[in-house]
Design an enzyme around this catalytic site. Structure first.
Site, mmCIF file in Angstrom:
data_model
loop_
_atom_site.group_PDB
_atom_site.id
_atom_site.type_symbol
_atom_site.label_atom_id
_atom_site.label_comp_id
_atom_site.label_asym_id
_atom_site.label_seq_id
_atom_site.Cartn_x
_atom_site.Cartn_y
_atom_site.Cartn_z
ATOM 1 N N GLY A 1 0.800 -1.221 0.000
ATOM 2 C CA GLY A 1 0.000 0.000 0.000
ATOM 3 C C GLY A 1 0.832 1.270 0.000
ATOM 4 C CB SER A 2 -0.030 4.603 1.335
ATOM 5 O OG SER A 2 0.634 5.833 1.512
ATOM 6 C CB SER A 3 5.163 5.582 -0.441
ATOM 7 O OG SER A 3 4.556 6.845 -0.620
#
Lengths: 139, 464
Positions: free
Chosen positions: A64-66
């Site tokens: 998922g998101s960095s």
């Protein structure tokens, strides 16, 4: 009590112990927790409704998101975070996350930890030596 | 904390390198457990100078942090990087807690450089651009945190500009002037951009977070590990695509499905007969990094490290194959289309930030029409695309129709009433929106279906 010892590689040093939370999935960061309580709020997550505070998280890898590491840093800052990570395959998200939250973590173990460890087992993590000791929860 | 360095000189191909073994002893952990660890990476003269503080204390702190991070990754050395994209957008609450005077030097020193002493950065080593800041200063009332959040973002932006970060404020830097070359070592944040950077451009970046990217910006270094190494970039699972891939929606759904299925593998999408356009590839990457961790994928004949299937897999044998057909697409689509009613209250477009082509398409569909009085229509773009849209007339058309074109912002940070049903053309947006805002009733469709919903207030999108 049946004990299993897994050997792997240090991601971040230190020792810690706690009950395991295990998923055979990759673990996200953004949108997964209520940071103030440590509760997993993500719908459909294996740990939905459970609290990660004080637990040893056992999972495949990060996803998922960095911003992944930022969420685990936030949990740590709030005192609601896990005490250790046991990761099947470390990636840059998980590496950064444990460095920022400064909790012991081990990866590349001689067996897939998500297959060997069950939620509720008692886990000792020795990050420096890459050792994970599992005390199986008796059914 | 004390650091002892043992330095051994040797020569490799006319280049002098230091082998440095740094041993650190941590004395405490938050939980109180005693910890000691050894760090061992090969360092160049430049890196040792930074670690010794010869290039200033900020670089020293950043290198110390990168050493811990590099060790955690199992890296043996650093790569030079001159291409960073990062996000410095503090929340006002944490900004005030760390620095009541709202001093960004103090904030960055404590939060990102792990220094109680306030360090002033005068110049970065690497070319660095900024990711979306999640706030359009013109619309504080529409975004979470209101004016306070906008003020914090503005303080962060001014700091970025002062230290030399080019404030693109975009989650698609590769559309705004930060375009790496094939093989270039980068240190990028922003998951969708990371997938694009690796897969479509063929540059190399791990999934960086703000702290590691910032340290890379200061030092011009990133750990040589993970996707920076060619041996880790080969496809390891084949996703055979058995349907037409003729619109953006299909590409987003494919990426989302693959993200759920691929686990730790690097997918190679095969049997694709359509030549994808920019936004199709953006959607594929964005979705695969939302449901999963596909920071790199290959499409034989399309992407730069995959002229052929053999090249994509490195002639790998016994690679498992999963199929993606109508049934898989239908099930993936149903994840997002879960409203029992057909009323649409909010439409969120622009995830990742819209390209000019998509902005023009929205303007074309809205020209001479009005957004339904009960519907809110938001489109998020970077400031560069917004500036061009203003001059091209697209912004005026969208505004006259009742839509809001937000620059630098993100749908996940809109102050949306969770009881409202929300439509989008982005699987990534509808992955995060329920998690970040609490909305439950969602619709995923094409751009045209979403704009039609904005005009009618009803969902008329097709089932797949």
């Amino acid at each position: 009590m049946k004990k299993i010892v897994l050997k792997g590689r240090k991601v971040f040093g230190g020792t810690a112990e706690g009950y395991a939370l295990v998923t055979k999935d990759a673990l996200g960061g953004m949108g997964v927790f209520d940071v103030s309580t440590g509760m997993v709020t993500e719908s459909g997550n294996d740990w939905e409704g459970k609290v990660v505070t004080g637990k040893v998280l056992v999972y495949k890898t990060g996803k998922g998101s960095s911003s992944w590491a930022g969420w685990y840093k936030a949990l740590s800052s709030m005192g609601t975070g896990p005490v250790a990570h046991v990761i099947t395959k470390n990636n840059s998200q998980t590496a950064l996350g444990v460095v920022l939250s400064r909790v012991p973590a081990v990866t590349e173990l001689d067996q897939d930890p998500t297959e060997v460890i069950s939620t509720g087992d008692w886990i000792k993590v020795d990050g420096d030596n890459g050792i994970v000791e599992v005390t199986k929860n008796q059914p | 904390m004390s650091i002892r360095y043992k330095i051994v000189w040797f020569t490799i191909a006319n280049a002098r390198l230091f082998y440095l073994k740094a041993r650190r002893a941590h004395t405490s952990q938050p939980a109180g457990a005693g910890v000691s660890c050894a760090v061992s990476m090969k360092l160049t003269v430049d890196e040792v100078d930074m670690l010794r503080g010869k290039q200033g204390k900020a670089k020293q702190k950043a290198m110390e942090f990168l050493l811990r991070y590099g060790e955690a990754l199992g890296a043996e050395q650093f790569a030079d990087t001159n291409n960073v994209t990062l996000c410095i957008c503090p929340e006002m609450e944490s900004l005030r807690r760390i620095t009541p005077a709202l001093d960004m030097d103090e904030y960055i020193s404590k939060d990102s450089l792990f220094s109680d002493e306030t360090l002033v950065i005068d110049k970065l080593k690497a070319f660095t651009t900024s990711n979306a800041t999640y706030r359009d200063y013109a619309y504080p009332e529409l975004q979470k945190g209101g004016k306070d959040a906008c003020d914090a973002a503005y303080i962060g932006e001014k700091y970025c500009q002062r230290i030399g970060i080019v404030t693109l404020n975009s989650c698609v830097p590769y559309q705004c002037g930060n375009i790496p070359t094939k093989g270039e070592h980068c240190a990028w944040t922003e998951s969708s951009a990371i997938a694009y950077c690796n897969s479509i451009i063929g540059a190399k970046t791990n999934i960086e977070g703000s702290h590691s990217a910032f340290a890379s910006a200061i030092t011009g270094k990133t750990p040589l590990a993970g996707l920076h190494l060619d041996e880790n970039r080969k496809g390891t699972i084949i996703v055979q695509v058995d349907i037409e891939m003729d619109d953006v929606l299909n590409w987003g759904l494919l990426g989302y499905y693959a993200g759920l299925q691929a686990g730790l593998e690097i997918p190679v999408y095969t049997n694709i007969k359509n030549i994808p356009d920019l936004f199709m590839l953006m959607s594929l990457g964005a979705a695969g990094m939302s449901s999963g961790t596909i920071a790199l994928f290959h499409i034989p004949g399309i992407t730069p490290e995959a002229a052929t299937l053999d090249m994509a897999t490195g002639n790998g044998k016994n690679i498992s194959v999963i199929s993606y057909g109508r049934e898989e697409r239908k099930k993936t689509h149903e994840i997002f289309n879960r409203s029992a009613k057909d009323d649409v209250d909010v439409v969120v477009l622009g995830c990742p930030h819209y390209s000019l082509e998509r902005i023009a398409a929205v303007a074309g569909l809205l020209e001479g029409k009005k957004v339904h009085e009960s519907v809110e229509l938001y489109i998020t773009v970077g400031r560069m695309q917004k500036a061009i849209a203003d001059r091209a007339g697209y912004s005026g058309i969208i505004k006259n129709a009742g839509g809001v074109l937000l620059e630098d912002s993100c749908g996940t940070h809109l102050d949306i009433d969770p009881s409202k049903s929300t439509a989008s053309d982005s699987a990534k947006m509808l992955h995060y929106l329920p998690r970040m805002t609490g909305v439950h009733d969602t619709f995923l469709g094409t751009l045209k279906e979403c704009v039609t919903a904005a005009i009618m207030g009803k969902w008329t999108g097709r089932a797949l």
